[in-house]
Design a protein around this motif. Sequence first.
Motif, PDB file in Angstrom:
ATOM      1  N   PRO A   1     -32.353  48.714  26.929  1.00 60.05           N
ATOM      2  CA  PRO A   1     -31.842  49.689  27.905  1.00 60.05           C
ATOM      3  C   PRO A   1     -30.454  49.333  28.422  1.00 60.05           C
TER       4      PRO A   1
ATOM      5  N   ALA B   1     -27.041  51.499  27.628  1.00 57.00           N
ATOM      6  CA  ALA B   1     -26.244  52.032  28.746  1.00 57.00           C
ATOM      7  C   ALA B   1     -24.796  51.587  28.634  1.00 57.00           C
TER       8      ALA B   1
ATOM      9  N   ASP C   1     -22.501  54.332  30.782  1.00 60.13           N
ATOM     10  CA  ASP C   1     -23.200  55.130  31.790  1.00 60.13           C
ATOM     11  C   ASP C   1     -23.622  54.210  32.940  1.00 60.13           C
TER      12      ASP C   1
ATOM     13  N   GLU D   1     -27.253  54.860  34.278  1.00 62.46           N
ATOM     14  CA  GLU D   1     -28.268  54.365  33.345  1.00 62.46           C
ATOM     15  C   GLU D   1     -28.334  52.841  33.382  1.00 62.46           C
TER      16      GLU D   1
ATOM     17  N   GLN E   1     -30.132  51.711  36.561  1.00 61.19           N
ATOM     18  CA  GLN E   1     -31.579  51.875  36.448  1.00 61.19           C
ATOM     19  C   GLN E   1     -32.193  50.750  35.611  1.00 61.19           C
TER      20      GLN E   1
END
Length: 285
Positions: free
Chosen positions: A157, A161, A166, A169, A172
Amino acid sequence: MKLNLHHQGYSADYGIDKKNTLPQKLFASLKKRMFPGRSHSSSLPISAHTITPGGSGKHSKMFGIDIELCICDEDGIPELVAVAIAVLKQKELIKTEGLFRIPASREAVSELRKKLDLDKTAVSELWEQDVHTVCTLLKSWFHELPEPLVPYDSYQPIISAAKTRDRTELKQAVESIKLNRFKILKLLIYFLRCVSKLSFLNKMTSHNLGVVFAPDLFKARNENLQTAVADMPFGILAIKMMIEDFPFFFGNPPSFHHPALLSPLRSERESSRIQKPPIRTESKD
């Protein structure tokens, strides 16, 4: 040896040379991590480790053990990490040029590691060490974790990102990290942010710090050398983004009551506010 990275347009941003390859030192670091030639203490049963008196289940060892088994201070920060950061900041060693890049004396590091693995109180000896020994020990602690500080489940992840730049993102993904690891990451990034603010002295920009720490913080569960080399530019970028926009990713600075959290610039600001006493002149009367 250099492996070609088929990512166009990243040479200037991620420390890749004009031929689109990773710097030799970074490639060597990745290769060493993939083929370390050393045993991982995490592969041993708990009974094979030294346990602290009193049956607490915590290891007296400080290197190469799971974070959950580390001896931590009252704020949940592993003692070696907290004290090493405190030493570097309190003694203003973060102004040193070549911070985290100039190697320490192998003899000094080896001797202190042995002491730390036998006696946790030896961590106080960090205050007497030179800057490069402290930096090497701090970096070694992260390097030798059985599972990186950024856990395997968060690796993809975060890399994804970073590839798209991002911020939301990435935030998170970072916030999904288990609390005890998140607190250590927050402290580390805050500390690296303080280091980067003095880059005009130490030459360690947020990008350079990413180059130094990304190989130790990010690792895929089933990593191979080709994948590691291909993903590393984005690990570097993720660290760079977190350092430069710390408030967005982590909110307020860490609230732990530990000397490691004192601002490295505070003493300079306070000293600049102190008015010099007036010069006394003798009367000519």
